[in-house]
Design a protein around this motif. Structure first.
Motif, mmCIF file in Angstrom:
data_model
loop_
_atom_site.group_PDB
_atom_site.id
_atom_site.type_symbol
_atom_site.label_atom_id
_atom_site.label_comp_id
_atom_site.label_asym_id
_atom_site.label_seq_id
_atom_site.Cartn_x
_atom_site.Cartn_y
_atom_site.Cartn_z
ATOM 1 N N LEU A 1 35.382 44.081 48.069
ATOM 2 C CA LEU A 1 35.764 44.536 46.726
ATOM 3 C C LEU A 1 34.696 45.445 46.135
ATOM 4 O O LEU A 1 34.997 46.375 45.379
ATOM 5 C CB LEU A 1 35.989 43.335 45.802
ATOM 6 N N LEU A 2 33.440 45.197 46.488
ATOM 7 C CA LEU A 2 32.324 45.979 45.950
ATOM 8 C C LEU A 2 32.218 47.371 46.556
ATOM 9 O O LEU A 2 31.421 48.184 46.095
ATOM 10 C CB LEU A 2 31.007 45.231 46.156
ATOM 11 N N LYS A 3 33.001 47.631 47.598
ATOM 12 C CA LYS A 3 32.977 48.979 48.170
ATOM 13 C C LYS A 3 33.558 50.005 47.203
ATOM 14 O O LYS A 3 33.286 51.202 47.324
ATOM 15 C CB LYS A 3 33.772 49.013 49.480
ATOM 16 N N ALA A 4 34.365 49.524 46.271
ATOM 17 C CA ALA A 4 34.931 50.423 45.282
ATOM 18 C C ALA A 4 33.827 50.941 44.372
ATOM 19 O O ALA A 4 32.937 50.204 43.971
ATOM 20 C CB ALA A 4 35.994 49.692 44.448
ATOM 21 N N LYS A 5 33.868 52.211 44.065
ATOM 22 C CA LYS A 5 32.866 52.795 43.170
ATOM 23 C C LYS A 5 33.100 52.267 41.764
ATOM 24 O O LYS A 5 34.179 52.430 41.203
ATOM 25 C CB LYS A 5 32.974 54.319 43.168
ATOM 26 N N VAL B 1 44.620 42.682 43.209
ATOM 27 C CA VAL B 1 43.835 43.309 44.284
ATOM 28 C C VAL B 1 44.682 43.492 45.530
ATOM 29 O O VAL B 1 44.670 44.561 46.158
ATOM 30 C CB VAL B 1 42.598 42.448 44.619
ATOM 31 N N PHE B 2 45.409 42.438 45.904
ATOM 32 C CA PHE B 2 46.206 42.443 47.137
ATOM 33 C C PHE B 2 47.691 42.304 46.791
ATOM 34 O O PHE B 2 48.255 41.209 46.898
ATOM 35 C CB PHE B 2 45.785 41.286 48.050
ATOM 36 N N PRO B 3 48.352 43.375 46.381
ATOM 37 C CA PRO B 3 49.756 43.262 45.960
ATOM 38 C C PRO B 3 50.687 42.796 47.072
ATOM 39 O O PRO B 3 51.748 42.228 46.789
ATOM 40 C CB PRO B 3 50.100 44.685 45.491
ATOM 41 N N ARG B 4 50.303 43.019 48.332
ATOM 42 C CA ARG B 4 51.120 42.520 49.447
ATOM 43 C C ARG B 4 50.627 41.167 49.945
ATOM 44 O O ARG B 4 51.204 40.597 50.868
ATOM 45 C CB ARG B 4 51.136 43.534 50.584
ATOM 46 N N GLY B 5 49.565 40.668 49.332
ATOM 47 C CA GLY B 5 49.062 39.347 49.681
ATOM 48 C C GLY B 5 47.785 39.381 50.506
ATOM 49 O O GLY B 5 47.379 40.426 51.024
ATOM 50 N N GLU C 1 41.278 49.978 51.463
ATOM 51 C CA GLU C 1 40.651 49.547 52.704
ATOM 52 C C GLU C 1 41.030 48.115 53.070
ATOM 53 O O GLU C 1 41.305 47.284 52.210
ATOM 54 C CB GLU C 1 39.133 49.673 52.597
ATOM 55 N N LEU C 2 40.988 47.856 54.382
ATOM 56 C CA LEU C 2 41.221 46.521 54.900
ATOM 57 C C LEU C 2 40.028 45.631 54.584
ATOM 58 O O LEU C 2 38.878 46.015 54.795
ATOM 59 C CB LEU C 2 41.424 46.578 56.418
ATOM 60 N N ILE C 3 40.303 44.435 54.067
ATOM 61 C CA ILE C 3 39.281 43.421 53.841
ATOM 62 C C ILE C 3 39.648 42.213 54.680
ATOM 63 O O ILE C 3 40.748 41.673 54.567
ATOM 64 C CB ILE C 3 39.195 43.040 52.356
ATOM 65 N N GLU C 4 38.726 41.799 55.550
ATOM 66 C CA GLU C 4 38.958 40.664 56.433
ATOM 67 C C GLU C 4 37.934 39.577 56.170
ATOM 68 O O GLU C 4 36.790 39.849 55.815
ATOM 69 C CB GLU C 4 38.863 41.080 57.900
ATOM 70 N N MET C 5 38.340 38.347 56.398
ATOM 71 C CA MET C 5 37.472 37.189 56.224
ATOM 72 C C MET C 5 37.785 36.189 57.327
ATOM 73 O O MET C 5 38.937 35.797 57.508
ATOM 74 C CB MET C 5 37.710 36.563 54.852
ATOM 75 N N GLY D 1 45.004 47.362 44.915
ATOM 76 C CA GLY D 1 44.980 47.262 43.464
ATOM 77 C C GLY D 1 43.546 47.116 42.993
ATOM 78 O O GLY D 1 42.628 46.904 43.787
ATOM 79 N N SER D 2 43.343 47.235 41.722
ATOM 80 C CA SER D 2 41.992 47.167 41.160
ATOM 81 C C SER D 2 41.536 45.721 41.022
ATOM 82 O O SER D 2 42.345 44.803 40.916
ATOM 83 C CB SER D 2 41.941 47.848 39.798
ATOM 84 N N TYR D 3 40.212 45.530 41.048
ATOM 85 C CA TYR D 3 39.617 44.240 40.739
ATOM 86 C C TYR D 3 38.784 44.418 39.481
ATOM 87 O O TYR D 3 37.742 45.064 39.509
ATOM 88 C CB TYR D 3 38.752 43.716 41.881
ATOM 89 N N LYS D 4 39.262 43.873 38.375
ATOM 90 C CA LYS D 4 38.627 44.065 37.075
ATOM 91 C C LYS D 4 38.491 45.575 36.828
ATOM 92 O O LYS D 4 39.480 46.280 36.769
ATOM 93 C CB LYS D 4 37.302 43.314 37.003
#
Length: 232
Positions: free
Chosen positions: A213-217, A138-142, A179-183, A169-172
């Protein structure tokens, strides 16, 4: 209060050439070249050398490195393996042995009490290897970490943190969005008289990661659970 720089990685201790050769690693010595560059490009603060914030960030990154990559608990230098416990959102606490059996960082970090059928990510079904593989894809750059604010000095360190990455990258079966994912979250580290970590508590909403991750269609035929598969 200076962060230790022993000639290895500038953000983590115990990664000298000698450490890399003599340490028992889960899957070989870690290489932080890519993630450190990504961290430097995306962080919101550059903490002054010798500051409390730099010390805490260095400690947290070193602790995370040991927990994820070292195979032999007797070689951990940031924590007391006999007394260490780790808690998530004030619920269950795990010993170091239990943390290893669960499958390491992602499986502990994403613990949930939701019924299995509502879990978009089920830590009970993932191993150390499968979880690491999934999120590296999912996060190839980390999935970078920075300390945003520190509220208290040792021996009890309370701080706010930020994790971030781009879904490149893909998740399953879910395709990458770019897109940016922040936590964001809070953590408390308790240190003993030898400055070894004996207790860690994290407080966060795992949905900040999984909702991104769920934003992906979804691909054809992939069903996503109803309701909110993140909280609890």
């Amino acid at each position: 209060m200076a962060a230790s720089n022993d000639g290895g990685n500038k953000y983590r201790s115990y990664l000298t050439p000698e450490d890399l050769k003599t340490t028992q690693w889960r899957a070989g010595p870690p290489d932080y070249t890519v993630i450190d560059k990504f961290f430097e490009e995306g962080r919101t603060n550059v903490w002054p050398a010798g500051s409390l914030e730099e010390y805490v960030q260095h400690l947290v990154k070193t602790w995370e490195m040991e927990l994820v990559h070292k195979a032999n608990p007797d070689q951990y230098k940031t924590l007391d393996p006999k007394k260490f416990v780790l808690g998530i959102n004030g619920k269950k606490y795990f010993t170091l042995e239990e943390t290893g059996k669960i499958g390491g960082s992602y499986n502990v970090f994403l613990q949930t009490s939701l019924p299995p059928k509502l879990r978009f990510y089920d830590p009970d079904q993932e191993t150390y290897e499968s979880s690491q593989t999934a999120f590296r894809q999912v996060f190839p750059r980390g999935f970078a970490l920075e300390v945003v604010q520190v509220y208290s000095w040792p021996p009890v360190i309370a701080y706010k943190y930020r994790h971030w990455g781009y879904m490149e990258g893909s998740y399953k079966d879910l395709p990458p969005t770019g897109e940016l994912i922040e936590m964001f979250g809070m953590a408390i580290f308790e240190l003993n008289e030898e400055s070894k970590i004996v207790k860690v508590e994290f407080f966060h909403d795992r949905g900040e990661l999984l909702a991104g991750l769920l934003k992906a269609k979804p691909s054809e035929g992939v069903a996503t659970p109803s309701g909110c598969p993140f909280m609890a």
